[in-house]
Design a protein around this motif. Structure first.
Motif, PDB file in Angstrom:
ATOM      1  N   ALA A 240       7.850  49.894  19.861  1.00 60.35           N
ATOM      2  CA  ALA A 240       7.887  49.192  18.606  1.00 60.35           C
ATOM      3  C   ALA A 240       7.055  49.806  17.630  1.00 60.35           C
ATOM      4  CB  ALA A 240       7.281  47.737  19.061  1.00 60.35           C
ATOM      5  N   GLU A 241       7.614  49.144  16.283  1.00 63.52           N
ATOM      6  CA  GLU A 241       6.583  49.448  15.029  1.00 63.52           C
ATOM      7  C   GLU A 241       5.527  48.609  14.784  1.00 63.52           C
ATOM      8  OE1 GLU A 241       9.171  50.193  11.985  1.00 63.52           O
ATOM      9  OE2 GLU A 241       9.953  52.257  12.452  1.00 63.52           O
ATOM     10  N   VAL A 242       4.506  49.429  14.399  1.00 68.72           N
ATOM     11  CA  VAL A 242       3.225  48.555  13.834  1.00 68.72           C
ATOM     12  C   VAL A 242       2.673  49.171  12.522  1.00 68.72           C
ATOM     13  CG1 VAL A 242       2.556  47.708  16.311  1.00 68.72           C
ATOM     14  CG2 VAL A 242       1.795  50.009  15.384  1.00 68.72           C
ATOM     15  N   CYS A 243       2.019  48.362  12.112  1.00 68.41           N
ATOM     16  CA  CYS A 243       1.524  48.669  10.708  1.00 68.41           C
ATOM     17  C   CYS A 243      -0.084  48.554  10.564  1.00 68.41           C
ATOM     18  CB  CYS A 243       2.221  48.287   9.624  1.00 68.41           C
ATOM     19  SG  CYS A 243       1.729  48.317   7.871  1.00 68.41           S
ATOM     20  N   THR A 268       2.967  52.766   8.774  1.00 72.31           N
ATOM     21  CA  THR A 268       3.805  52.145   9.921  1.00 72.31           C
ATOM     22  C   THR A 268       4.225  53.194  11.028  1.00 72.31           C
ATOM     23  OG1 THR A 268       4.814  50.492   8.304  1.00 72.31           O
ATOM     24  CG2 THR A 268       5.905  50.878  10.412  1.00 72.31           C
ATOM     25  N   TYR A 299       3.369  43.081  17.318  1.00 72.69           N
ATOM     26  CA  TYR A 299       3.989  43.739  18.317  1.00 72.69           C
ATOM     27  C   TYR A 299       5.114  43.237  19.025  1.00 72.69           C
ATOM     28  CZ  TYR A 299       4.430  46.835  22.468  1.00 72.69           C
ATOM     29  OH  TYR A 299       5.156  47.464  23.412  1.00 72.69           O
ATOM     30  N   ASN A 301       6.916  40.591  17.886  1.00 73.73           N
ATOM     31  CA  ASN A 301       7.966  40.309  17.054  1.00 73.73           C
ATOM     32  C   ASN A 301       8.960  41.729  16.651  1.00 73.73           C
ATOM     33  OD1 ASN A 301       7.949  37.601  16.504  1.00 73.73           O
ATOM     34  ND2 ASN A 301       6.195  37.926  14.779  1.00 73.73           N
ATOM     35  N   SER A 302       8.032  42.868  16.702  1.00 71.32           N
ATOM     36  CA  SER A 302       8.765  44.138  16.637  1.00 71.32           C
ATOM     37  C   SER A 302       9.407  44.506  17.766  1.00 71.32           C
ATOM     38  CB  SER A 302       7.496  45.015  16.441  1.00 71.32           C
ATOM     39  OG  SER A 302       8.498  46.217  16.250  1.00 71.32           O
ATOM     40  N   ARG A 305      12.569  42.384  17.588  1.00 64.48           N
ATOM     41  CA  ARG A 305      13.651  42.983  16.976  1.00 64.48           C
ATOM     42  C   ARG A 305      14.198  44.313  17.274  1.00 64.48           C
ATOM     43  NH1 ARG A 305       9.376  41.432  12.987  1.00 64.48           N
ATOM     44  NH2 ARG A 305       8.960  43.607  13.086  1.00 64.48           N
ATOM     45  N   ASN A 306      13.693  44.938  17.911  1.00 65.69           N
ATOM     46  CA  ASN A 306      14.060  46.219  18.636  1.00 65.69           C
ATOM     47  C   ASN A 306      14.975  45.967  19.521  1.00 65.69           C
ATOM     48  OD1 ASN A 306      14.200  49.092  19.297  1.00 65.69           O
ATOM     49  ND2 ASN A 306      12.168  48.935  20.047  1.00 65.69           N
ATOM     50  N   THR A 354      15.453  35.803  14.547  1.00 64.25           N
ATOM     51  CA  THR A 354      14.254  36.145  14.176  1.00 64.25           C
ATOM     52  C   THR A 354      13.473  35.340  13.105  1.00 64.25           C
ATOM     53  OG1 THR A 354      15.048  37.991  12.738  1.00 64.25           O
ATOM     54  CG2 THR A 354      14.581  38.436  15.022  1.00 64.25           C
ATOM     55  N   LYS A 537       9.244  42.000   8.672  1.00 66.77           N
ATOM     56  CA  LYS A 537       8.773  43.541   8.819  1.00 66.77           C
ATOM     57  C   LYS A 537       7.874  44.143   8.128  1.00 66.77           C
ATOM     58  CE  LYS A 537      13.828  44.112  10.082  1.00 66.77           C
ATOM     59  NZ  LYS A 537      15.030  44.827   9.687  1.00 66.77           N
TER      60      LYS A 537
END
Length: 549
Positions: A240-243, A268, A299, A301-302, A305-306, A354, A537
């Motif tokens: 997953a993408e995190v920032c 990100t 995390y 939520n990502s 979405r993924n 979402t 996002k």
């Protein structure tokens, strides 16, 4: 050699077909005289045992062989599928749903007859396997009872059109009910302790029971994962993408040992495997447990979405990969302990937009006994959040998607207040001394409103929430009249075979005062908390200054 027809198969599927005797077809009119003579056994045409007949039989043998092969393949594939399904089922580790008695009941169905779904998600810090020890902790922690350091309640609305995830910080002081370990039979008395200690006092079923007593929300299932399971699931999902707003290294500092080891530059980044575990465990660099909860929500939520972007909910191959990993990584309550039930559970999020998934942490205040380390549920705001979950109201402050079922009037009307006999019990002594003479005080309130048959009852009782019980339908109207007189919600009125007449149990939620306490109106999202929406996002974590790089 047997012909297809001898085996019960239709020859028409394998050869040139058969004619009904005496019938004619278009082909009959197009046949040559030689062909007609051959069929009748006369003239110079082919005989029945000639090359054409042998060719016909050869075709039939080939097609019959194909049919047998296809049948074997179909049966073999079905058998292999069944064996694989059973293999997945055998991976699943199961446990008892609840380790304590509870009077919490499921929410009433909505207008369409649907009910909400509540699943408790638990992250265990157990180091009692080599894999978990390698991923975090020291050898000193081996053999210790695990702690439930991550606890989240997934609530999916009755119509499956909105969802919320609510975290309770691990250092929250709560009342823990009496629990029995289903594996050992060990009994643990009711106590007041940090909520993460529940896992060692009867397993995840005790954690679930504690949540139910705290919130009044009926929890359908629990799911638990350890360090190794998080890593495996993160890899299977694809990360997953995190920032992060600043570069971060969550390592040891003077007087602050440990740390998750998370190291990221500002920006990100896609994370998976052990790095995903580091993100989920990071506390110091995110300043607190509340910051860690927010990062966990980002995390999750990502991940959702993924999965939606990958069409994982409908991609058979992806589902099989996820099923293999999930059944090995998760422990679940026994009533969802099959692949089909877990699949059905996973599908509940498929149609939730979402933009209607809200993740937040329980509103809280510092614990006066240890304000630097422990917290308590915030009076009013936490109560309002629990009320929203019980009533299936969306916590994002947007319009409800599920229409409630209209309240039905009691089948039997209430008698005159002076004619209603009411026994009032003092149930305020939950994990503490009961309020002295509380039953007599509330009985006096009823008497003042004309219910002169109200009497204090000394039967020992301890209940978290106030409730009005009645034994039979003909007393339902009387019980609702008592509740209305005191401002007790209709949801607290229920039929019970454990009482012989209308009985009011004054719970720990009404220890003092002449008015039944009501949470603030359920309008808008809860205050004093962090909320992360599923479609955000751009969510990015702040980094506590000492851990910036």
């Amino acid at each position: 050699m047997a012909e297809p027809g001898d085996l019960g198969w239709d020859e028409g599927l394998y050869g040139e077909g058969t004619r009904v005797p005496g019938s004619r077809t278009a082909l009959d009119d197009e046949r040559s005289p030689d062909a007609a003579q051959a069929e009748n056994g006369s003239g110079g045409g082919h005989r029945r045992g000639g090359p054409r007949r042998r060719a016909k039989r050869g075709k039939r043998r080939i097609l019959r062989g194909v049919a047998i092969t296809v049948s074997v393949l179909v049966l073999g594939t079905a058998g292999a599928g069944y064996m694989y399904y059973e293999h997945l089922n055998s991976n699943i580790r199961k446990g008892e749903r609840s380790s304590a008695d509870s009077d919490v009941r499921k929410s009433a169905p909505n207008a369409a007859g649907q009910t909400p779904l509540n699943v408790l998600l638990i992250g265990s810090d157990s180091r009692n396997t080599a894999a978990n020890l390698k991923l975090g902790g020291s050898k000193k922690s081996v053999g210790a009872k695990p702690l439930a350091d991550v606890q989240m309640l997934l609530h999916v609305s009755a119509d499956r059109k909105n969802a919320s995830v609510v975290s309770i910080p691990r250092d929250t002081k709560v009342d823990i009910p009496k629990c029995t370990d289903p594996k050992t039979g060990d009994e643990f008395p009711a106590t007041r302790d940090l909520i993460n200690a529940t896992l060692g006092r009867g397993g995840p079923g005790c954690t679930l029971a504690t949540w139910q007593e705290l919130t009044g929300v009926y929890i359908d299932h629990w799911m638990m994962v350890d360090f190794a399971g998080v890593v495996a699931m993160a890899d299977a999902i694809g990360g997953a993408e995190v920032c992060v707003k600043h570069g971060v290294y969550d390592g040891p500092k003077p007087n602050v040992p440990g740390g998750s080891g998370l190291r990221l530059e500002a920006g990100t980044w896609p994370i998976k495997g052990e790095q995903a575990l580091q993100w989920l465990r990071t506390r110091h660099a995110f300043e607190s447990d509340f910051g860690r909860s927010k990062a966990q929500h980002m995390y999750m939520n990502s991940v959702i979405r993924n999965l939606k972007d990958q069409n994982a909910f409908t991609d058979t191959g992806r589902l099989m990969d996820l099923a293999e990993t999930a059944t090995k990584s998760l422990q679940v309550s026994e009533e969802i302990g099959t692949v089909k039930k877990l699949f059905d559970l996973g599908m509940t999020l498929k149609d939730v937009p979402t933009s209607r998934i809200a993740m937040l942490t329980m509103p809280r205040i510092p614990d006066p006994d240890n304000p630097k380390a422990h917290v308590l549920p915030a009076p009013g705001e936490a109560d309002r959040l629990w009320q929203m979950l019980r009533e299936d109201a969306p916590v994002d402050g947007k319009a409800p998607t599920s229409k409630p079922k209209p309240s039905a009037a009691p089948k039997d009307p209430a008698a005159d207040p002076a004619e209603i006999g009411i026994m009032v019990r003092n149930g305020t002594g939950v994990n503490q001394d009961p309020t002295p003479r509380r039953a007599a005080a509330v009985a006096g309130l009823l008497t003042g409103q004309g219910f002169t048959g109200a009497k204090a009852d000394g039967t020992p009782e301890a209940e978290s929430r106030t409730q009005v019980l009645f034994p039979s339908v003909d007393l339902g109207g009387d019980a609702h009249a008592v509740a209305t007189a005191l401002g007790i919600p209709a949801s607290a009125v229920r039929k019970s075979s454990e009482v012989s007449g209308v009985t009011l149990i004054v719970g720990a939620d009404w220890r003092t005062g002449d008015t039944f306490p009501k949470p603030e109106p359920a309008a808008g999202p809860p205050k004093n908390t962090e909320t992360v929406m599923g479609d955000d996002k751009g969510a990015c974590m702040d980094i506590y200054a000492p851990y910036r790089i």
